[in-house]
Scaffold this motif. Structure first.
Motif, PDB file in Angstrom:
ATOM      1  N   LYS A 187     -49.292 -19.980  69.024  1.00 53.09           N
ATOM      2  CA  LYS A 187     -49.782 -20.026  67.647  1.00 53.09           C
ATOM      3  C   LYS A 187     -51.303 -20.204  67.639  1.00 53.09           C
ATOM      4  CE  LYS A 187     -48.533 -22.336  63.331  1.00 53.09           C
ATOM      5  NZ  LYS A 187     -47.677 -23.384  62.760  1.00 53.09           N
ATOM      6  N   LEU A 217     -53.334 -19.308  69.931  1.00 54.66           N
ATOM      7  CA  LEU A 217     -53.968 -18.087  70.421  1.00 54.66           C
ATOM      8  C   LEU A 217     -53.961 -17.009  69.341  1.00 54.66           C
ATOM      9  CD1 LEU A 217     -55.210 -17.059  73.030  1.00 54.66           C
ATOM     10  CD2 LEU A 217     -53.027 -15.999  73.552  1.00 54.66           C
ATOM     11  N   LEU A 218     -52.824 -16.833  68.677  1.00 52.01           N
ATOM     12  CA  LEU A 218     -52.717 -15.751  67.706  1.00 52.01           C
ATOM     13  C   LEU A 218     -53.630 -15.987  66.510  1.00 52.01           C
ATOM     14  CD1 LEU A 218     -48.990 -14.700  67.653  1.00 52.01           C
ATOM     15  CD2 LEU A 218     -50.940 -13.704  68.830  1.00 52.01           C
ATOM     16  N   TYR A 219     -53.628 -17.185  66.006  1.00 57.71           N
ATOM     17  CA  TYR A 219     -54.500 -17.476  64.865  1.00 57.71           C
ATOM     18  C   TYR A 219     -55.942 -17.171  65.232  1.00 57.71           C
ATOM     19  CZ  TYR A 219     -51.456 -19.708  61.402  1.00 57.71           C
ATOM     20  OH  TYR A 219     -50.524 -19.947  60.434  1.00 57.71           O
ATOM     21  N   LEU A 266     -57.160 -15.420  67.771  1.00 59.40           N
ATOM     22  CA  LEU A 266     -57.427 -14.028  68.110  1.00 59.40           C
ATOM     23  C   LEU A 266     -57.526 -13.184  66.848  1.00 59.40           C
ATOM     24  CD1 LEU A 266     -55.304 -13.175  71.252  1.00 59.40           C
ATOM     25  CD2 LEU A 266     -57.786 -13.225  71.018  1.00 59.40           C
ATOM     26  N   ALA A 267     -56.657 -13.472  65.890  1.00 58.11           N
ATOM     27  CA  ALA A 267     -56.717 -12.717  64.632  1.00 58.11           C
ATOM     28  C   ALA A 267     -58.089 -12.910  64.000  1.00 58.11           C
ATOM     29  CB  ALA A 267     -55.612 -13.190  63.694  1.00 58.11           C
ATOM     30  N   TRP A 302     -58.312 -25.130  55.182  1.00 54.67           N
ATOM     31  CA  TRP A 302     -57.092 -24.798  54.452  1.00 54.67           C
ATOM     32  C   TRP A 302     -57.228 -23.399  53.883  1.00 54.67           C
ATOM     33  CZ3 TRP A 302     -55.449 -23.382  49.605  1.00 54.67           C
ATOM     34  CH2 TRP A 302     -54.095 -23.594  49.318  1.00 54.67           C
ATOM     35  N   PRO A 303     -56.250 -22.520  53.891  1.00 56.35           N
ATOM     36  CA  PRO A 303     -54.871 -22.683  54.381  1.00 56.35           C
ATOM     37  C   PRO A 303     -54.679 -22.123  55.797  1.00 56.35           C
ATOM     38  CG  PRO A 303     -55.012 -20.722  53.022  1.00 56.35           C
ATOM     39  CD  PRO A 303     -56.412 -21.221  53.196  1.00 56.35           C
ATOM     40  N   LEU A 304     -55.736 -22.033  56.572  1.00 52.47           N
ATOM     41  CA  LEU A 304     -55.606 -21.456  57.914  1.00 52.47           C
ATOM     42  C   LEU A 304     -55.448 -22.543  58.966  1.00 52.47           C
ATOM     43  CD1 LEU A 304     -58.491 -18.873  57.436  1.00 52.47           C
ATOM     44  CD2 LEU A 304     -56.039 -18.449  57.269  1.00 52.47           C
ATOM     45  N   HIS A 305     -55.031 -23.742  58.540  1.00 60.23           N
ATOM     46  CA  HIS A 305     -55.104 -24.914  59.408  1.00 60.23           C
ATOM     47  C   HIS A 305     -53.851 -25.157  60.224  1.00 60.23           C
ATOM     48  CE1 HIS A 305     -52.890 -26.077  55.822  1.00 60.23           C
ATOM     49  NE2 HIS A 305     -52.268 -26.943  56.603  1.00 60.23           N
ATOM     50  N   THR A 306     -52.753 -24.457  59.940  1.00 54.99           N
ATOM     51  CA  THR A 306     -51.467 -24.964  60.442  1.00 54.99           C
ATOM     52  C   THR A 306     -51.319 -24.900  61.955  1.00 54.99           C
ATOM     53  OG1 THR A 306     -50.482 -22.822  60.019  1.00 54.99           O
ATOM     54  CG2 THR A 306     -50.168 -24.504  58.345  1.00 54.99           C
ATOM     55  N   ASN A 335     -49.876 -28.352  65.317  1.00 56.42           N
ATOM     56  CA  ASN A 335     -49.015 -27.982  66.434  1.00 56.42           C
ATOM     57  C   ASN A 335     -49.739 -28.159  67.756  1.00 56.42           C
ATOM     58  OD1 ASN A 335     -47.850 -25.953  64.119  1.00 56.42           O
ATOM     59  ND2 ASN A 335     -46.284 -26.585  65.594  1.00 56.42           N
ATOM     60  N   TYR A 378     -55.875 -32.437  50.757  1.00 51.84           N
ATOM     61  CA  TYR A 378     -54.595 -31.999  51.304  1.00 51.84           C
ATOM     62  C   TYR A 378     -54.390 -32.557  52.718  1.00 51.84           C
ATOM     63  CZ  TYR A 378     -50.993 -28.531  52.522  1.00 51.84           C
ATOM     64  OH  TYR A 378     -49.838 -27.907  52.909  1.00 51.84           O
ATOM     65  N   TYR A 416     -54.099 -33.976  61.118  1.00 50.64           N
ATOM     66  CA  TYR A 416     -54.311 -33.751  59.682  1.00 50.64           C
ATOM     67  C   TYR A 416     -55.551 -34.503  59.193  1.00 50.64           C
ATOM     68  CZ  TYR A 416     -50.149 -31.010  58.864  1.00 50.64           C
ATOM     69  OH  TYR A 416     -49.240 -29.994  58.856  1.00 50.64           O
ATOM     70  N   LEU A 451     -45.345 -32.527  50.120  1.00 51.65           N
ATOM     71  CA  LEU A 451     -46.441 -31.751  50.701  1.00 51.65           C
ATOM     72  C   LEU A 451     -46.167 -31.431  52.174  1.00 51.65           C
ATOM     73  CD1 LEU A 451     -49.801 -33.085  49.297  1.00 51.65           C
ATOM     74  CD2 LEU A 451     -48.786 -30.850  49.000  1.00 51.65           C
ATOM     75  N   ASP A 506     -46.196 -27.754  53.478  1.00 44.73           N
ATOM     76  CA  ASP A 506     -47.083 -27.306  54.539  1.00 44.73           C
ATOM     77  C   ASP A 506     -46.294 -26.624  55.634  1.00 44.73           C
ATOM     78  OD1 ASP A 506     -49.886 -27.373  55.473  1.00 44.73           O
ATOM     79  OD2 ASP A 506     -49.022 -28.447  57.159  1.00 44.73           O
ATOM     80  N   VAL A 539     -47.014 -22.956  53.392  1.00 46.92           N
ATOM     81  CA  VAL A 539     -48.345 -22.558  53.846  1.00 46.92           C
ATOM     82  C   VAL A 539     -48.249 -21.865  55.194  1.00 46.92           C
ATOM     83  CG1 VAL A 539     -50.644 -23.348  54.423  1.00 46.92           C
ATOM     84  CG2 VAL A 539     -49.383 -24.449  52.574  1.00 46.92           C
ATOM     85  N   ASP A 540     -47.565 -22.527  56.114  1.00 44.95           N
ATOM     86  CA  ASP A 540     -47.397 -21.949  57.428  1.00 44.95           C
ATOM     87  C   ASP A 540     -46.699 -20.595  57.326  1.00 44.95           C
ATOM     88  OD1 ASP A 540     -47.893 -22.105  60.063  1.00 44.95           O
ATOM     89  OD2 ASP A 540     -46.112 -23.263  60.570  1.00 44.95           O
ATOM     90  N   VAL A 555     -48.897 -17.792  55.669  1.00 44.54           N
ATOM     91  CA  VAL A 555     -49.950 -17.295  56.554  1.00 44.54           C
ATOM     92  C   VAL A 555     -49.347 -16.503  57.703  1.00 44.54           C
ATOM     93  CG1 VAL A 555     -51.816 -17.954  58.088  1.00 44.54           C
ATOM     94  CG2 VAL A 555     -51.517 -19.134  55.927  1.00 44.54           C
ATOM     95  N   ASN A 556     -48.323 -17.051  58.310  1.00 45.32           N
ATOM     96  CA  ASN A 556     -47.668 -16.312  59.392  1.00 45.32           C
ATOM     97  C   ASN A 556     -47.099 -15.005  58.880  1.00 45.32           C
ATOM     98  OD1 ASN A 556     -48.239 -18.341  61.117  1.00 45.32           O
ATOM     99  ND2 ASN A 556     -46.175 -19.210  61.156  1.00 45.32           N
ATOM    100  N   LEU A 601     -46.701  -9.161  63.731  1.00 46.86           N
ATOM    101  CA  LEU A 601     -46.884 -10.177  64.755  1.00 46.86           C
ATOM    102  C   LEU A 601     -45.644 -11.027  64.965  1.00 46.86           C
ATOM    103  CD1 LEU A 601     -50.468 -11.477  64.027  1.00 46.86           C
ATOM    104  CD2 LEU A 601     -49.704  -9.934  65.805  1.00 46.86           C
ATOM    105  N   LEU A 655     -44.316 -12.538  68.216  1.00 46.35           N
ATOM    106  CA  LEU A 655     -44.413 -13.981  68.413  1.00 46.35           C
ATOM    107  C   LEU A 655     -43.160 -14.491  69.104  1.00 46.35           C
ATOM    108  CD1 LEU A 655     -46.329 -16.363  67.513  1.00 46.35           C
ATOM    109  CD2 LEU A 655     -44.631 -16.811  65.775  1.00 46.35           C
ATOM    110  N   TYR A 688     -49.704 -10.700  76.788  1.00 45.53           N
ATOM    111  CA  TYR A 688     -50.128 -10.368  75.445  1.00 45.53           C
ATOM    112  C   TYR A 688     -51.614 -10.625  75.269  1.00 45.53           C
ATOM    113  CZ  TYR A 688     -50.513 -10.124  70.468  1.00 45.53           C
ATOM    114  OH  TYR A 688     -50.907  -9.784  69.227  1.00 45.53           O
ATOM    115  N   MET A 747     -54.403  -8.052  74.258  1.00 46.58           N
ATOM    116  CA  MET A 747     -55.244  -8.248  73.084  1.00 46.58           C
ATOM    117  C   MET A 747     -56.705  -8.020  73.457  1.00 46.58           C
ATOM    118  SD  MET A 747     -54.114  -9.488  70.074  1.00 46.58           S
ATOM    119  CE  MET A 747     -54.755 -10.181  68.565  1.00 46.58           C
TER     120      MET A 747
END
Lengths: 523, 648
Positions: free
Chosen positions: A185, A187-189, A191-192, A250-254, A258, A312, A329, B590, B594, B598-599, B602-603, B612, B616, B627, B631
């Protein structure tokens, strides 16, 4: 030609990484010491950079420039401004502590482990990350920056996916799955984000005909380079997206909870305290420096996103049951403050944001590394598995509390200085946003003190009753960090002296002047 | 002389550092180090005080610029001190009472294995509180402001193994943080309005800006004051704070820290003077709190909580006086000082009683203790007479002036505020007499085993109620504890007369705070006589209820008001339902949002863009490395293609 100090500061950990990886399998301890010595030597070089840097001098100093890919105008061009110096210092400072804190994190768990020299690999990867982070703080060529910005993902990926906490409540199998999920996750975020940025980097070259930060800035200043508003905005968005993923906003934080949850505590510190700072640093240097008009155009939206991150992130931290995810967080909330300070476009906001990057690095390192020591003792990341630790391990509990107090920006400790500057700098231009952001102050106290109360106070739980207090190695990690938090809280002047001139340059990049006080303005 | 100012703070700060970092080897001498350094700070204070008295009223202010703290373009914060008559008053009160309480704690905490740490925290508190009153700008004051909050947090939660203590400590810090937001916003407003937040320039330029701005600043300062001084609506933490060791309750939660809000308002007098709307709010907050605290004080059976209600109420008087503007500032501070003496004395007395009664705090389990603890009885009794305003004692002089000033505000407001203050005086006389009678007079209720309260009949009876009850052996406390009590009792008796007669205190403080003589609609003598009358009424009612009749050892169910007052007039219930429960629901939902929304979004967006998601899943099965390589390969191809296009 003078000694290429900037190259050396990055080359030393890079070479150290290779050397550490090459240490024979049986000599694990030697590899650790080698990594520690290399990181300390890098710290000396970084200190030399800070000493040689003249705050009142040119914008970029200690510059080096060599042609690299002549056909495409890519140059190996390095230089630092005050912000870069501060962040290089932070990086070089934290790595020895990360190495020392992770001393036993990569010891082979049992003989016959399938992994190839995990210990050597662990420390080599940390040094590799250090080299690339330092280079990305130094690069003044956009393409060169991009290369290191992306390349650091590879060692980070292996650090997250390859090394986890020793004990795991759901067993090694589940842990391994969760780890690789987190790593992928991450890496993908990133790399994107990186791919979109790459498109923008190329677009910039098409428009400007150069990758050099200084050349482009000069060309824009003397009018020889005109950029259509739409083009500038698209390019800005391309850059900003990558940095917002890395920061993370936010909202690219998730990906961050992890990654920080599954990685070992020192690696989590590496992510949030060091690597993520490249994102916020790059916003200041590239977004504001290359695309001032588009930055101002996007400011309202970015400020709102930053504000959402602050509130948030803090609310989510309150709701966490896992110590490391809680810190993750909390970091999201703090990155909201940094981004807010950058885009408030005031001297106080930007100086505050830069100090915030440094202070957040130190305070998160203190809190997270002590949390890691705690977790390694009990073998659980869950808050509910602890209770009454202060009775059996008072020094551990005390340092944990100080780390927490720094996280909630207690006046007298370093983060207060930066947080207040960001707030006041934002308030001066956007009072409503500044006031709403103060909610973060209260929530920070809530998540920190609840964490402390649940883990450290109350009756001693039987599982923790034999927990040893901090060992000498662990104290050697925490004590200097705490001393720094106090020192930079009481006397931040050495840092502000370096940062202020750089912020002035950024302010003139975006052609902004600080709002004047009402009473003086009236006179 | 200027150089001594820093020494005031440095001495206890050094103590805190040494005691907290020193480790076990200092256990044997830690309490002496702490006490000596506190006393050193007091001695420096006395030297500065005599020096100050030697100069004329206009030349008494000392300033000392130490260094530039946060220098940033357009922003200036310094570590600089400002010692004038107002801060001098606080310095003497803080270090003086502080030293006494250090001495008292030597005895009180003798059997606590963490006594060294306790003294470290006490020293930390002294340093922070002195910084608060000596700072020459609001941002440095903020450091002291939160520093005392930290010390208070550490000391309330000193017995951390008790969950109730840990919860109370956290609550105090959090409620105070809400107030701190007010202070933050006030400082930010000052910065954007005046370009600075140093006392001198801000207070001098207060008149140059609009009333709206000043009202906003003043209200934010009031919010901060409400948090620190436990004023409605941020009062809920003070009662719980009694979980801390009793010397802490005496020093921090009665005599000094909780009065910081009054200091803040009086110090910012120039701002409040120019914002009459804000001043009205201040007086209302003060009047409401003085009644609120008094009512709560009437219902509590826990001696410390009854005194905590009283503290709240007395600070309400001070806030009320501070809200009256120049006719009240001096009296607010005068009451603050006399209150510092008698309330600290009362708390130390309560601690002495608990010390002799196996840490029992329920007054229904006391009774007739005057025979066993004569010194405690006399000193507590003098504090009691002082707080109810017995003519001639400290509280009489300071409280009477406030009631008079409240009437002097004029108009309907004056009558309402004056009436509230007078009513508060009656209730004060009532609840303090109740405490006195239940503790020192009547039957010796502690001789019999406690009977479980009907309200808690389902609770497992404690060990001592299962037959093996041994009654406590009430005894007088050691002299390290009684001597501070005697000194404070001395102050409770004479300070008021010393300050009040000949307007000594007024002349001392007037150059800093300014003063205007109020003109109450009725004569001053009438006000004084009324206070004496309500005093007698309050005492008489309490006597009728608790003196003439035996006190039941178990609390009767009581009226609706009594039951509400026992629960702090339901403020906590409100907080629990609205803030705690509501907050829990919010954060829990929340967390869910989240994780899924949200996850997921975005995914999902990424997936729909590049497919993806399927990859994934594949990657998780071990293809990640290949991969990543692909990339980068893709990226390289992209670069090459673009560059080629440019070349063409």
């Amino acid at each position: 030609m003078s000694f290429p100090l900037l190259t050396a500061t990055a080359a030393l950990p890079a070479l150290g990484a290779v050397a550490t990886a090459a240490v024979p399998a049986a000599r694990r301890t030697a590899a650790k010491w080698l990594a520690l010595l290399v990181s300390l030597a890098t710290l000396v070089l970084a200190a030399l950079v800070a000493v040689r840097f003249e705050p009142g001098g040119d914008r970029y100093q200690l510059t080096e420039s060599h042609a690299w890919i002549k056909d495409f105008g890519v140059r190996y061009e390095l230089g630092v401004d005050g912000i870069g110096v501060a962040l290089i210092a932070l990086t070089a400072l934290l790595i020895p502590f990360i190495v020392l804190a992770g001393w036993h994190d990569a010891d082979p768990q049992e003989t016959g482990s399938k992994r190839w020299r995990p210990t050597q690999g662990f420390f080599a990867l940390i040094l590799a990350v250090e080299a690339m982070v330092i280079l990305s703080f130094e690069a003044t060529d956009v393409f060169l920056f991009y290369i290191f910005f992306e390349a650091m993902l590879i060692p980070m990926y292996f650090l997250i996916g390859g090394f986890g906490d020793r004990a795991h409540e759901h067993g090694e199998e589940t842990a391994s799955t969760q780890r690789s999920y987190a790593a992928v996750k991450f890496l993908l975020y990133n790399l994107a984000g990186g791919l979109i940025m790459l498109a923008a980097v190329i677009g910039l070259y098409v428009v400007a005909g150069s990758f050099s930060l200084q050349e482009i800035a000069e060309a824009r200043a003397n009018g020889s380079l005109q950029m259509a508003a739409t083009t500038e905005r698209w390019l800005f968005l391309g850059f900003f997206f990558a940095f917002a993923v890395k920061a993370p906003l936010w909202p690219l934080h998730t990906w961050l909870p992890n990654a920080m949850g599954e990685a070992t505590a020192p690696v989590a510190v590496l992510i949030t305290a060091v690597v993520d700072k490249v994102g916020t640093f790059a916003m200041l240097r590239f977004c504001l420096g290359l695309f001032p008009e588009a930055s101002k155009w996007a400011t309202p939206v970015i400020l709102v996103l930053a504000l959402v991150s602050i509130v948030y992130g803090a609310l989510l931290a309150v709701g966490q049951r896992d110590i490391k995810r809680l810190v993750a967080y909390a970091s999201i909330s703090h990155f909201g403050f940094i981004v807010m300070g950058i885009f408030a476009m005031t001297s106080q906001g930007q100086s505050g944001a830069t100090l915030y990057m440094v202070n957040h690095g130190i305070s998160t390192a203190a809190l997270m590394l002590v949390a890691g020591f705690l977790i390694s003792r009990r073998g659980s990341r869950l808050i509910a598995d602890y209770g009454g630790v202060q009775k059996v391990a008072p020094v551990l509990a005390g340092t944990f509390l100080i780390g927490g107090l720094a996280t909630l920006s207690l006046p007298g400790l370093a983060p207060f200085v930066s947080e207040f500057l960001v707030l006041v700098g934002t308030f001066a231009r956007y009072p409503v946003i500044g006031i709403i952001a103060t909610v973060g102050i209260v929530l920070a106290a809530l998540y920190t003190l609840v964490l402390y109360q649940r883990t450290m106070t109350g009756p001693v739980r039987p599982e923790v009753s034999r927990m040893p207090d901090l060992r000498a190695r662990e104290l050697a990690v925490v004590a200097p960090l705490i001393a720094l938090l106090i020192l930079l809280g009481v006397f931040p002047k050495p840092l502000t002296d370096i940062v202020n001139p750089a912020v002035e340059h950024t302010m003139s990049d975006v052609q902004q002047k600080d709002p004047q006080p009402e009473v003086e303005a009236a006179k | 002389m200027e150089n001594l100012i820093a020494l005031l703070i440095a001495a206890p700060l050094l103590g805190a550092a040494v005691l907290l970092c020193g480790g076990r080897r200092l256990d044997a001498v830690g309490h002496w180090i702490g006490t000596v350094l506190a006393a050193a700070s007091f001695a420096v204070g006395v030297v500065l005080f005599t020096d100050m008295l030697g100069r004329s009223a206009e030349e008494r202010t000392l300033t000392r610029h130490l260094y530039s703290w946060i220098p940033v373009e357009g922003f200036r914060a310094d570590v600089a001190f400002h010692l004038d008559q107002l801060s001098m008053t606080f310095v003497l009160l803080i270090s003086g009472v502080g030293t006494l309480i250090h001495v008292y704690s030597i005895g009180y905490m003798e059997h606590d294995e963490r006594r060294r740490r306790f003294f470290g925290y006490l020293n930390l508190f002294l340093a922070a509180m002195l910084l608060l009153v000596l700072a020459d700008n609001y941002l440095l004051l903020y450091v002291g402001w939160e520093g005392v909050g930290l010390a208070s947090y550490l000391l309330i939660g000193f017995w951390q193994h008790k969950p109730s203590a840990a919860t109370a400590a956290k609550k105090a810090f959090l409620v105070n943080r809400v107030g701190d937001v007010g202070l933050s916003i006030a400082i930010m407003l000052m910065f954007t309005t005046f370009g600075t937040f140093a006392f001198g320039p801000v207070l001098a330029a207060a008149g140059d800006t609009g009333e709206g701005k000043l009202t906003a600043i003043a209200l934010m300062l009031l919010l901060a004051a409400c948090g620190k001084s436990a004023q409605v609506p941020l009062q809920s933490w003070l009662g719980d704070a009694m979980e801390g060791p009793t010397p802490v309750s005496a020093l921090i939660h009665a005599a000094t820290m909780v009065t910081a809000g009054v200091y803040l308002i009086v110090r910012s007098g120039a701002i409040f003077n120019a914002a009459p709307d804000a001043q009205l709010v201040v007086t209302v907050v003060g009047a409401v709190t003085l009644l609120f605290g008094a009512v709560v004080g009437c219902a509590k059976d826990d001696i410390k909580k009854a005194l905590a209600g009283s503290t709240m109420s007395q600070i309400g008087y001070m806030v009320l006086a501070a809200g009256l503007g120049p006719i009240g500032y001096v009296f607010a501070i005068m009451h603050l000082v006399t209150h510092g003496f008698f309330k600290a004395g009362l708390f130390l007395g309560a601690g002495s009683v608990m010390h002799g009664m196996n840490d029992e705090v329920d007054m229904r389990r006391y009774g007739g203790l005057r025979k066993y603890m004569p010194v405690t009885f006399v000193t507590f009794g003098l504090g009691y007479l002082a707080i109810i305003g017995f003519p001639g004692l400290s509280g009489f002089f300071s409280k009477d002036k406030i009631i008079e000033a409240a009437f002097a505000k004029g108009g309907a407001e004056g009558w309402i505020l004056g009436g509230a203050a007078l009513l508060g005086a009656a209730i004060t006389a009532y609840y303090m007499t109740r405490v006195m009678l239940m503790t020192f007079f009547g039957e010796e209720r502690w001789r019999d085993a406690p009977t479980p309260s009907p309200a808690e009949s389902d609770v497992e009876p404690a060990a001592e109620t299962r037959g093996e009850y041994t009654p406590p052996h009430p005894h007088e406390s050691p002299s390290s504890m009684t001597i501070p009590m005697i000194v404070l009792a001395f102050g409770s008796v004479f300070a008021g007369a010393f300050f009040g007669i000949g307007d000594r205190f007024l002349h001392w403080l007037e150059p800093v705070t300014g003063h205007a003589h109020g003109h109450p609609p009725v004569s001053a003598l009438t006000v004084t006589l009324s206070t004496v009358v309500v005093l007698i009424v309050g005492v008489a009612i309490a006597w009728a209820q608790y003196g003439r009749r035996p006190v039941p050892a178990v609390a009767p169910r009581g009226s609706l008001l009594t039951r509400a007052a026992r629960r702090d007039l339901l403020q906590d219930d409100f907080n629990h339902v609205v803030l705690v429960r509501g907050g829990e629901h919010l954060t829990r939902s929340l967390v869910y949002v989240d994780h899924t929304l949200v996850d997921g979004v975005v995914n999902g967006t990424a997936a729909s863009v590049g497919g993806l998601s399927g990859r994934l899943r594949k990657l998780q099965n071990g293809y990640a490395r290949s991969y990543a390589v692909s990339m980068f390969g893709g990226a390289a191809v992209l670069v090459a293609a673009t560059l080629l296009m440019r070349a063409v």
